[in-house]
Design an enzyme around this catalytic site. Structure first.
Site, PDB file in Angstrom:
ATOM      1  N   GLY A 132       0.924  -1.184   0.070  1.00 39.06           N
ATOM      2  CA  GLY A 132       0.082   0.035   0.102  1.00 39.06           C
ATOM      3  C   GLY A 132       0.981   1.186   0.000  1.00 39.06           C
ATOM      4  N   ASN A 133       0.312   2.545   0.128  1.00 40.33           N
ATOM      5  CA  ASN A 133       0.836   3.664   0.199  1.00 40.33           C
ATOM      6  C   ASN A 133       0.436   4.494   1.396  1.00 40.33           C
ATOM      7  OD1 ASN A 133      -1.175   5.418  -0.999  1.00 40.33           O
ATOM      8  ND2 ASN A 133      -0.818   3.876  -2.510  1.00 40.33           N
ATOM      9  N   ARG A 134       0.896   5.617   1.715  1.00 41.90           N
ATOM     10  CA  ARG A 134       0.530   6.728   2.857  1.00 41.90           C
ATOM     11  C   ARG A 134      -0.533   7.475   2.377  1.00 41.90           C
ATOM     12  NH1 ARG A 134       5.378   9.481   4.732  1.00 41.90           N
ATOM     13  NH2 ARG A 134       4.231  10.024   6.418  1.00 41.90           N
ATOM     14  N   SER A 135      -1.069   7.438   1.225  1.00 49.04           N
ATOM     15  CA  SER A 135      -2.243   8.658   1.221  1.00 49.04           C
ATOM     16  C   SER A 135      -3.335   8.323   1.879  1.00 49.04           C
ATOM     17  CB  SER A 135      -2.680   8.204  -0.359  1.00 49.04           C
ATOM     18  OG  SER A 135      -3.691   9.230  -0.701  1.00 49.04           O
TER      19      SER A 135
END
Ligand code: CTP
Length: 431
Positions: A240-243
């Site tokens: 995933g990512n931090r958005s």
């Protein structure tokens, strides 16, 4: 405090010359040494004493003054940055041809410093083939073009041609010279120049003509993707990512307030979506692609704020990956996800406005803009909203700082503030 630069501000002869005072003021307040070179025509619109008082330096106009000290090249050679605001169609033509029949033309030719120009003229003049070709020539030489903005012009007409707001010009110019402007909040708390107050007042008047929230998107269908996709590895793990989805949710709220029908394609939001949106929840890049592509078929505006995973695991296991089978190292094979935005641009229907976002870690402001220009061209969208991210910047925060580029690469807007106020400025540009 940013580095102190020697900045030449060229003022040329258009009605927007009065707004040059705001540009000079902003640069002086940021701690730089500003030298104004005004054309004779500029002084018909704004007085020399005003320019001298605001810049705190004598104003130069005459090519034949100070010949002994070779002023026509000295100014250009000493400049770290040259800003021409406003730049009339005539000045733009002269710059494109390299004409040096006045002090400003000589100063520009004698300089290797970054050059930033803020065009201001009537829409017809801006769209004239000669101006279009001249702007392309200047851009090809690496000259930064700020604006023009769209809006009410001097007469009864409106359209692109209005000089960009002074604060924006100052900020873009400093960035072009590799300097981060001090945040406005930490600037010397003096009253800003009258012209800035005037332009703020005009903005307030324009807003006052609209009912609360504005009506400029009434009946429009706006599709916004927000959040970050997750690509499952197994039933318990994902890439995933931090958005957090905050900027996308702020855009959805701002668009709702303007009367738009909003579809929010949401991937793992950390904040609640606003009431009144049509919410489509997705997990992965492929799910997001099908939801956005479907919604975009009937959309007037599509805004891709979502952080879409570029790759997904080649294989998603049905059972948890066990340490006992992986051993000391685990190699994951990833395959590329489709580029959703590029696909939307490819299939865009007439009149649809497509907006991409780009979060970059590039620390150098001009390299950041160049990255954005490359991405805008590669994606084929109409606008690209660019922001800098890092370990402690950009994610899960309530504020944001963005630069908006339009097709072709011009900077059309810069904004910083709460994600909601940034969202509103972005919608102003799109609307
Ligand atoms: N985007 C997309 N599909 C992808 C990747 C990104 O539609 N597979 C969209 C994002 O929603 C955003 C824009 O493209 O509006 C830019 O995303 P970004 O992650 O900055 O760019 P990438 O294309 O992923 O390029 P890179 O990661 O190499 O910078």
């Amino acid at each position: 405090m940013s580095a102190r630069l020697t900045i030449v501000v060229g003022v040329t002869g258009g009605i927007a010359a009065y707004k040059a005072v705001g540009v000079i003021r902003a640069l002086v307040l940021d701690g730089h040494s500003v030298h104004v070179v005004a054309t004779e025509a500029a002084l018909r619109f704004v007085g020399r004493p005003t320019l001298e008082a605001i810049s705190r330096n004598p104003v130069a106009t005459d090519l034949y003054e100070g010949v002994a000290e070779v002023r026509h090249v000295a100014l250009g050679q000493s400049a770290d940055l040259i800003v021409i605001a406003p730049a009339t169609a005539n000045t733009i033509a002269k710059l494109a041809a390299g004409i040096a029949d006045d002090l400003l033309g000589n100063t520009v030719l004698a300089s290797t410093a970054p050059l930033v120009i803020a065009p201001a003229m009537h829409t017809e003049m801006w769209r004239n083939a000669a101006t279009v070709a001249n702007i392309a020539t200047l851009r090809g030489r690496g000259i930064h073009i700020v604006g023009p903005a769209s809006g009410q012009l001097t007469g009864a007409d409106s359209g692109p041609g209005r000089m960009e707001e002074p604060e924006v010009i100052a900020r873009v110019a400093l960035r072009a010279a590799g300097v981060s402007p001090r945040p406005a909040a930490t600037a010397v708390p003096e009253p800003v120049a009258d012209v800035v107050v005037l332009s703020e007042r005009r903005r307030a008047n324009e807003a006052a003509r609209l009912p609360r929230g504005g009506v400029d998107l009434a009946g429009r269908r706006v599709v916004i993707s927000a959040g970050g996709t997750r690509e499952p590895l197994d039933p318990v793990r994902f890439l995933g990512n931090r958005s957090s989805g905050r900027q996308g949710v702020a855009l959805a709220s701002a668009a709702l307030a303007r009367g738009a029908d909003v579809v929010l394609v949401a991937a793992h939001l950390e904040v609640d979506p606003p009431e009144g949106v049509e919410l489509v929840e997705v997990q992965t890049a492929l799910e997001l692609q099908s939801a956005v592509t479907e919604a975009a078929r009937s959309a007037d505006i599509v805004v891709m704020t979502a952080a879409v995973a570029d790759y997904r695991p080649a294989e998603t296991r049905d059972a948890k990956i066990k340490k006992s089978e992986a051993g000391e190292t685990l190699t994951l094979e990833l395959v590329a996800n489709p580029d959703v935005l590029a696909g939307l641009a490819h299939d865009k229907r007439d009149g649809q406005v497509l907006v991409g976002f780009a979060a970059e870690t590039e620390p150098d402001p001009s390299a950041l803009i160049e990255l954005g220009r490359g991405k805008l061209a590669a994606k084929g969208c109409d606008f690209l909203v660019l922001n800098q991210v890092g370990w402690s910047q950009g994610f899960a925060t309530e504020s944001n700082e963005v630069v908006v580029l339009r097709k072709g690469g011009d900077i059309v807007m810069e904004a910083s503030g709460t994600k909601l106020s940034v969202a509103d400025r972005i919608l102003d540009v799109i609307a």
